[in-house]
Design a protein around this motif. Structure first.
Motif, PDB file in Angstrom:
ATOM      1  N   THR A   1       2.084  -3.479 -12.186  1.00 43.70           N
ATOM      2  CA  THR A   1       3.100  -2.506 -12.616  1.00 43.70           C
ATOM      3  C   THR A   1       4.294  -2.495 -11.652  1.00 43.70           C
ATOM      4  OG1 THR A   1       2.040  -0.669 -11.442  1.00 43.70           O
ATOM      5  CG2 THR A   1       1.398  -1.013 -13.747  1.00 43.70           C
ATOM      6  N   LEU A   2       4.115  -3.076 -10.462  1.00 44.66           N
ATOM      7  CA  LEU A   2       5.206  -3.166  -9.493  1.00 44.66           C
ATOM      8  C   LEU A   2       6.087  -4.396  -9.693  1.00 44.66           C
ATOM      9  CD1 LEU A   2       3.344  -2.160  -6.191  1.00 44.66           C
ATOM     10  CD2 LEU A   2       5.063  -0.811  -7.424  1.00 44.66           C
ATOM     11  N   VAL A   3       5.601  -5.391 -10.423  1.00 42.43           N
ATOM     12  CA  VAL A   3       6.369  -6.622 -10.614  1.00 42.43           C
ATOM     13  C   VAL A   3       7.695  -6.279 -11.304  1.00 42.43           C
ATOM     14  CG1 VAL A   3       6.431  -8.877 -11.758  1.00 42.43           C
ATOM     15  CG2 VAL A   3       4.324  -8.085 -10.644  1.00 42.43           C
ATOM     16  N   GLY A   4       8.782  -6.774 -10.687  1.00 42.47           N
ATOM     17  CA  GLY A   4      10.125  -6.510 -11.193  1.00 42.47           C
ATOM     18  C   GLY A   4      10.825  -5.359 -10.481  1.00 42.47           C
ATOM     19  N   ARG A   5      10.056  -4.568  -9.723  1.00 39.47           N
ATOM     20  CA  ARG A   5      10.638  -3.426  -9.006  1.00 39.47           C
ATOM     21  C   ARG A   5      11.259  -3.885  -7.692  1.00 39.47           C
ATOM     22  NH1 ARG A   5       8.535   1.659 -10.495  1.00 39.47           N
ATOM     23  NH2 ARG A   5      10.441   2.344  -9.454  1.00 39.47           N
ATOM     24  N   TRP A   6      12.307  -3.181  -7.277  1.00 40.99           N
ATOM     25  CA  TRP A   6      12.940  -3.411  -5.985  1.00 40.99           C
ATOM     26  C   TRP A   6      12.277  -2.525  -4.941  1.00 40.99           C
ATOM     27  CZ3 TRP A   6      16.586  -6.972  -4.723  1.00 40.99           C
ATOM     28  CH2 TRP A   6      17.204  -7.649  -5.782  1.00 40.99           C
ATOM     29  N   VAL A   7      12.061  -3.099  -3.752  1.00 43.08           N
ATOM     30  CA  VAL A   7      11.462  -2.342  -2.656  1.00 43.08           C
ATOM     31  C   VAL A   7      12.241  -2.621  -1.373  1.00 43.08           C
ATOM     32  CG1 VAL A   7       9.121  -2.238  -3.614  1.00 43.08           C
ATOM     33  CG2 VAL A   7       9.781  -4.199  -2.211  1.00 43.08           C
ATOM     34  N   LEU A   8      12.120  -1.703  -0.448  1.00 44.17           N
ATOM     35  CA  LEU A   8      12.691  -1.889   0.877  1.00 44.17           C
ATOM     36  C   LEU A   8      11.577  -2.420   1.767  1.00 44.17           C
ATOM     37  CD1 LEU A   8      15.350  -1.494   2.363  1.00 44.17           C
ATOM     38  CD2 LEU A   8      14.549   0.764   3.022  1.00 44.17           C
TER      39      LEU A   8
ATOM     40  N   MET B   1       8.157  -0.456   2.025  1.00 43.98           N
ATOM     41  CA  MET B   1       8.137   0.928   2.508  1.00 43.98           C
ATOM     42  C   MET B   1       8.527   1.943   1.437  1.00 43.98           C
ATOM     43  SD  MET B   1       6.976   0.434   5.434  1.00 43.98           S
ATOM     44  CE  MET B   1       7.070   2.083   6.078  1.00 43.98           C
ATOM     45  N   SER B   2       9.370   1.542   0.487  1.00 42.98           N
ATOM     46  CA  SER B   2       9.771   2.452  -0.581  1.00 42.98           C
ATOM     47  C   SER B   2      10.295   1.655  -1.761  1.00 42.98           C
ATOM     48  CB  SER B   2      10.825   3.449  -0.102  1.00 42.98           C
ATOM     49  OG  SER B   2      11.994   2.775   0.307  1.00 42.98           O
ATOM     50  N   VAL B   3      10.191   2.247  -2.942  1.00 42.04           N
ATOM     51  CA  VAL B   3      10.755   1.650  -4.152  1.00 42.04           C
ATOM     52  C   VAL B   3      12.195   2.134  -4.254  1.00 42.04           C
ATOM     53  CG1 VAL B   3      10.611   1.537  -6.672  1.00 42.04           C
ATOM     54  CG2 VAL B   3       8.509   1.578  -5.308  1.00 42.04           C
ATOM     55  N   ILE B   4      13.116   1.211  -4.528  1.00 41.15           N
ATOM     56  CA  ILE B   4      14.525   1.558  -4.681  1.00 41.15           C
ATOM     57  C   ILE B   4      15.026   0.976  -5.992  1.00 41.15           C
ATOM     58  CG2 ILE B   4      14.957   1.760  -2.210  1.00 41.15           C
ATOM     59  CD1 ILE B   4      16.146  -1.052  -2.241  1.00 41.15           C
ATOM     60  N   ASP B   5      16.175   1.457  -6.459  1.00 40.04           N
ATOM     61  CA  ASP B   5      16.709   0.884  -7.692  1.00 40.04           C
ATOM     62  C   ASP B   5      17.613  -0.307  -7.362  1.00 40.04           C
ATOM     63  OD1 ASP B   5      19.383   1.813  -7.188  1.00 40.04           O
ATOM     64  OD2 ASP B   5      18.909   3.717  -8.137  1.00 40.04           O
ATOM     65  N   GLU B   6      17.981  -1.052  -8.395  1.00 40.90           N
ATOM     66  CA  GLU B   6      18.747  -2.280  -8.204  1.00 40.90           C
ATOM     67  C   GLU B   6      20.119  -2.016  -7.577  1.00 40.90           C
ATOM     68  OE1 GLU B   6      19.884  -6.348 -10.636  1.00 40.90           O
ATOM     69  OE2 GLU B   6      18.996  -4.666 -11.718  1.00 40.90           O
ATOM     70  N   ASP B   7      20.764  -0.916  -7.950  1.00 41.05           N
ATOM     71  CA  ASP B   7      22.065  -0.588  -7.365  1.00 41.05           C
ATOM     72  C   ASP B   7      21.945  -0.317  -5.865  1.00 41.05           C
ATOM     73  OD1 ASP B   7      23.325  -0.867  -9.819  1.00 41.05           O
ATOM     74  OD2 ASP B   7      23.224   1.272 -10.286  1.00 41.05           O
ATOM     75  N   GLU B   8      20.915   0.426  -5.484  1.00 36.70           N
ATOM     76  CA  GLU B   8      20.698   0.706  -4.067  1.00 36.70           C
ATOM     77  C   GLU B   8      20.383  -0.576  -3.308  1.00 36.70           C
ATOM     78  OE1 GLU B   8      17.948   3.469  -1.111  1.00 36.70           O
ATOM     79  OE2 GLU B   8      17.735   3.710  -3.273  1.00 36.70           O
TER      80      GLU B   8
ATOM     81  N   VAL C   1       0.822  -1.208   0.000  1.00 37.58           N
ATOM     82  CA  VAL C   1       0.000   0.000   0.000  1.00 37.58           C
ATOM     83  C   VAL C   1       0.860   1.262   0.000  1.00 37.58           C
ATOM     84  CG1 VAL C   1      -0.349   0.153   2.510  1.00 37.58           C
ATOM     85  CG2 VAL C   1      -2.106   1.019   0.932  1.00 37.58           C
ATOM     86  N   CYS C   2       2.021   1.231   0.627  1.00 39.90           N
ATOM     87  CA  CYS C   2       2.881   2.424   0.709  1.00 39.90           C
ATOM     88  C   CYS C   2       3.595   2.751  -0.597  1.00 39.90           C
ATOM     89  CB  CYS C   2       3.921   2.255   1.810  1.00 39.90           C
ATOM     90  SG  CYS C   2       3.227   2.148   3.463  1.00 39.90           S
ATOM     91  N   VAL C   3       3.707   1.782  -1.504  1.00 39.88           N
ATOM     92  CA  VAL C   3       4.460   2.016  -2.739  1.00 39.88           C
ATOM     93  C   VAL C   3       3.606   1.929  -4.004  1.00 39.88           C
ATOM     94  CG1 VAL C   3       6.629   1.244  -1.722  1.00 39.88           C
ATOM     95  CG2 VAL C   3       5.197  -0.407  -2.937  1.00 39.88           C
ATOM     96  N   ALA C   4       2.361   1.519  -3.854  1.00 42.52           N
ATOM     97  CA  ALA C   4       1.479   1.383  -5.021  1.00 42.52           C
ATOM     98  C   ALA C   4       1.055   2.758  -5.533  1.00 42.52           C
ATOM     99  CB  ALA C   4       0.252   0.555  -4.655  1.00 42.52           C
ATOM    100  N   THR C   5       0.919   2.851  -6.842  1.00 50.12           N
ATOM    101  CA  THR C   5       0.424   4.068  -7.468  1.00 50.12           C
ATOM    102  C   THR C   5      -1.097   4.015  -7.480  1.00 50.12           C
ATOM    103  OG1 THR C   5       2.375   4.159  -8.877  1.00 50.12           O
ATOM    104  CG2 THR C   5       0.466   5.457  -9.574  1.00 50.12           C
ATOM    105  N   PRO C   6      -1.759   5.050  -6.950  1.00 54.01           N
ATOM    106  CA  PRO C   6      -3.224   5.043  -6.943  1.00 54.01           C
ATOM    107  C   PRO C   6      -3.799   4.814  -8.345  1.00 54.01           C
ATOM    108  CG  PRO C   6      -2.390   6.883  -5.655  1.00 54.01           C
ATOM    109  CD  PRO C   6      -1.205   6.265  -6.369  1.00 54.01           C
TER     110      PRO C   6
END
Length: 100
Positions: free
Chosen positions: A45-52, A59-66, A34-39
């Motif tokens: 659309t989140l599949v494949g994304r990195w999250v903390l 809690m947040s979307v981060i990039d692969e390097d981070e 819920v904290c990272v989803a786009t309304p």
């Protein structure tokens, strides 16, 4: 101590409940996004994304390097093992049934 740990969203578990499956170094758990989803956007659309991930929530979307840098630091300070154990045991799974 419970820190956030990077994981990659690999699937949608329940669109209505805002739950996705996250892979953290081979351990898969269902987390609340819920904290990272786009309304008004589908969760896929989140599949494949990195999250903390922290206590069962993305809690947040981060990039692969981070994500890689964070996992490296957690490993170096000895916190990655505790986080992976918590994920593997299910204690960070929002769908897990509390122990009696």
């Amino acid at each position: 101590m419970c820190l956030g740990i990077p994981g990659r969203i690999v699937a949608v578990a329940d669109e209505e409940a805002m739950l996705c499956v996250v892979d953290v170094s081979g351990v898969r758990r269902t987390v609340d996004v819920v904290c990272v989803a786009t309304p008004d956007a589908p969760l896929d659309t989140l599949v494949g994304r990195w999250v903390l991930v922290h206590v069962g929530f993305a809690m947040s979307v981060i990039d692969e390097d981070e994500a890689a840098a964070t996992l490296k630091v957690l490993t170096e300070i000895g916190e990655a093992a505790a986080e992976m154990e918590a994920l593997a045991s299910g204690s960070l799974d929002p769908l897990a049934t509390p122990a009696a």
